[in-house]
Design a protein around this motif. Structure first.
Motif: not given
Length: 776
Positions: A296, A298-301, A338-340, A348
């Motif tokens: 990861h 931050g918010d990104w994988r 990144r998934q919200r 996504d």
């Protein structure tokens, strides 16, 4: 202060009688914890005769037992000096400490700090399940001990006979707290023959990690000759380790394999480098590189998976070092997403780089078209929250139907790798939009899902098409209705209570015809025709092709499930598609004019715990012949006994039969840790393998066959593995592995080969050793 409690069985020294309400001490072999963590445990001595001199010493004889915390000592005679906390035990001395057991004629021990010396003891180590003996064992404390002129083996002790295998050492030091052992002057003997010697070596006392040399890897094949490698494992840190394996091949030369692994907060990965600096057969340096990392930011994988090799013949000559399931097509794939999750759905966002290495070789008949690379792929996908209860054919009361949908917007740049065949169409750019909207409704035993979807794409090509265009676009809508039911009833099957289900399903699809002849095809391919794909609205995967399908697929499945344990005992099903008009856009490029598609039939049975069977059949009603069929059956009457057969037919393409097995062939099977053998006639022989035969080509294809000998504390495996590397080429490897139960596995990894190839295979020593099935 240590409390001293003395009691005697039979004769005893004079003591005041215990009050009637006093609870007597009760003998127990279970050692429990102390009442308070900071309190010292009581010391208890019992025996047939106990004599005490107050604050000086205690003597006990005949059936002596001393208990102190987790220490249990038994002996014929005991002298305990109270002031020094020193015990001297003689006769048949046995001490149990944290599950480790030591027996011998004489023990001197400072009890509370567990410091002392044991003469000519035998011992059992709970951490490894092995036993041994030594001239002297010295206890430094409860976590550290050393043995002089010691030996160790997992084989049972037999009078006047050496164990089948054992390690002897001039000095052996064990650190139980650090899970570490060190041996000086160590020699490993098998059937009395030294097979490995080391001036000094270290080893773990359990399955935990420990730096040091691992057992050697040994293999033999017809392309590289005899290969011998000795891995060194480096436990760098709790979250990092590395393995370095120097090796030598008799035909090719000297090389090294390396692996580095890490597990950090938010990141994990593995890096493998295999190097053969000068291959005498090939004439140049050869290498392989494998990267597997994800984590990861931050918010990104992110995820990176890549495999590269030095040359086109690497997969033939050094096949064990290639991990890809498609050994001639190696991928390098990097994804970022990144998934919200929001109250109404999911957004996504993603990006991707996907490149290929194609190992073409010099034979033009064996070369193949390369898939296109994505350089890059960028997109966003928006999906409303799905009503999973409706989609799973169950809707709670009061749930109302609602609109659901999704939208995917994506940009791709397609190109070809440098190893692609000449003449393949060049790449280009594509922007596409995939959208759908549906209104699922359902009840407790039914569902109905009307759905409208759109596939739109626009292209910008590097080279003009035959009609001179470089830019083009198209929009293709599809309407479908998916409807199904689940009926259930209680019934009986062969006298057993069952719950039977009947599950009919109908899918209607209508997609208008759009001419796609002059449109590029970067990622579309025909789906396999089976029970899953017949219930989809497009026979193609990918984006570039959408079939003009106007049809209805109708079928049903019935299951018999045991009312006692919920296990599916029998399943049968059938499905067929009816076309309302000719289908012009098809995976094979030939229009379909027959109204009824091939009939798909499937069945599976597990009516007896020893038998499994399943089959699928694709039947052409016009020709009255099967197009494809698979029939499999397996018989497993007990542990280490399994036989499976399979028949596969793809008409005009392939026809193959397969036999796989694991079965005892001679001797008495070993059923407990106590079994041991030095003579091959008193153990058990097994055969295991898988043989595939092509009826079309009249030859054996990929196959493995071997034998195993289980002597209780050691297992020997040997056999042959045959892999096809071309129309007239094979790689044949001889496998030889010696497993010393409770210690390690030496040689080639025949165990993993058998587990990967034989359905239902079980490791012979699985009930006697905690070691992994996949260690070399």
């Amino acid at each position: 202060m240590i409390a001293l409690a003395l009691c005697a069985w039979g004769q005893a020294c004079a003591q005041p009688a215990a009050p009637e309400d006093t609870l007597p001490l009760r003998s127990s072999r279970v050692l429990g914890p102390t009442a308070k963590s900071n309190a010292k445990p009581a010391l208890v001595i019992s025996g047939a005769k106990v004599t005490v001199q107050a604050d000086q010493q205690a003597e006990a004889t005949d059936g002596v037992e001393l208990r102190y915390g987790e220490v249990l000592l038994n002996a014929d005679k005991l002298n305990y000096r109270i002031a020094e906390d020193f015990a001297r035990a003689e006769g048949q001395v046995r001490i149990n400490h944290n599950g480790n057991v030591f027996t011998g004629p004489l023990l001197q021990l400072y009890v509370s700090r567990f410091e002392g010396e044991f003469l000519t003891p035998s011992f059992f180590l709970a951490a490894t399940g092995g036993a041994g003996k030594a001239q002297v064992i010295k206890f430094q404390d409860s976590e550290h001990l050393s043995a002089t002129d010691g030996s160790y083996s997992s084989c049972p002790v037999v009078d006047n006979r050496e164990p089948a295998w054992q390690i002897t050492a001039r000095e052996l030091r064990l650190d139980l707290a650090a899970n570490e052992g060190e041996a000086e002057g160590a020699v490993l003997r098998f059937l009395g023959v030294p097979i490995l010697a080391a001036p000094s070596l270290s080893f773990p006392l359990s399955s935990a990690r420990k730096s040091g040399w691992l057992p050697p890897n040994i293999s033999l094949d017809n392309r590289s000759g005899f290969e011998f490698g000795v891995p060194y494992y480096w436990n760098i840190a709790p979250q990092r380790d590395a393995t370095l394996t120097p090796f030598v091949m008799t035909k090719r030369g000297v090389g090294v394999d390396g692996e580095f692994r890490y597990l950090e907060p938010g990141h994990a990965g593995r890096i493998n480098v295999d190097l053969l600096p000068s291959d005498r057969v090939f004439g140049q340096s050869r290498w392989a590189l494998k990267l597997n990392n994800d984590g990861h930011l931050g918010d990104w994988r992110y995820r990176l998976k890549s495999e590269r090799v030095s040359d086109d013949d690497y997969w033939k000559d050094l096949s064990r070092r290639v991990e890809s399931q498609t050994p001639r097509l190696l991928a390098s794939d990097f994804t970022l997403n990144r998934q919200r999750e929001l109250s109404w759905g999911v957004i996504d966002t993603y990006a991707r780089l996907q490149h290929w290495q194609t190992l073409q070789g010099t034979d033009p008949l064996a070369q193949f078209d390369s898939p296109y690379q994505r350089s890059p792929q960028i997109g966003i996908r928006v999906t409303t929250a799905a009503d999973e209860a409706v989609l799973d054919s169950f809707r709670p009361w009061g749930r109302k139907a609602r609109l659901e949908g999704g939208l995917e917007l994506e940009y791709n740049r397609f190109d070809l790798p440098g190893s692609a065949r000449p003449g393949q169409p060049l790449g280009g750019q594509r922007v596409h939009a995939l959208g759908h909207v549906s209104a699922p409704v359902g009840g407790e035993a039914w569902w109905l899902i009307p759905r409208l979807s759109v596939n739109a794409a626009a292209y910008d090509l590097e080279r003009p098409q035959d009609d001179g265009r470089r830019r083009m676009s198209r929009v293709i809508p599809t309407f479908s209705i998916d409807h199904g039911w689940v009926f259930e009833r209680d019934t009986k099957l062969f006298g057993r209570a069952m719950r039977q289900s009947l599950e009919p399903r109908v899918l209607y699809v209508n997609t208008p015809f759009r001419d796609q002849t002059n449109l590029p095809n970067f990622d579309a391919a025909g789906k396999d025709f089976n029970f899953d794909s017949i219930y989809t609205d497009n026979p193609f995967s990918g984006v570039d092709r959408v079939s003009d399908l106007h049809a209805v697929s109708a079928g049903a499945t019935s299951r018999w499930v045991s009312a006692a344990n919920g296990e599916e005992m029998l399943r049968v099903g059938a499905v067929q598609r009816f076309l309302f008009r000719d289908q012009r856009i098809t995976p094979d490029g030939q229009p379909v004019t027959q109204r009824f598609s091939d009939l798909l039939l499937a069945a599976a049975a597990h009516l007896d715990e020893r038998w499994w069977a399943d089959s699928t059949l694709e039947f052409n009603p016009e020709t009255g012949r099967s197009v494809r069929s698979v029939v499999r059956a397996r018989y497993s009457p007990g542990p280490y006994r399994t036989v499976s057969v399979a028949y596969r037919l793809a008409r005009a393409q392939s026809e193959q039969v397969e036999l796989a097995w694991q079965w005892p062939i001679y001797g008495q099977p070993v059923t407990s840790r106590g079994a041991d053998s030095r003579a091959t006639c008193s153990g058990a022989w097994y055969s295991a393998g898988r043989v595939q035969y092509s009826l079309r080509d009249k030859r054996l294809t990929d196959s493995v066959a071997g034998f195993e000998y289980d002597a209780g504390c050691w297992v020997l495996r040997f056999g042959l593995e045959r892999l096809s590397t071309g129309r007239a080429e094979t790689n044949t490897r001889f496998m030889l592995q010696l497993e010393l139960v409770g210690l390690s596995q030496l040689g080639s990894n025949a165990l993993k080969v058998l587990k990967d190839n034989v359905p239902g295979y079980r490791r012979l020593s699985s009930d006697r050793s905690p070691s992994s099935d996949f260690l070399p």
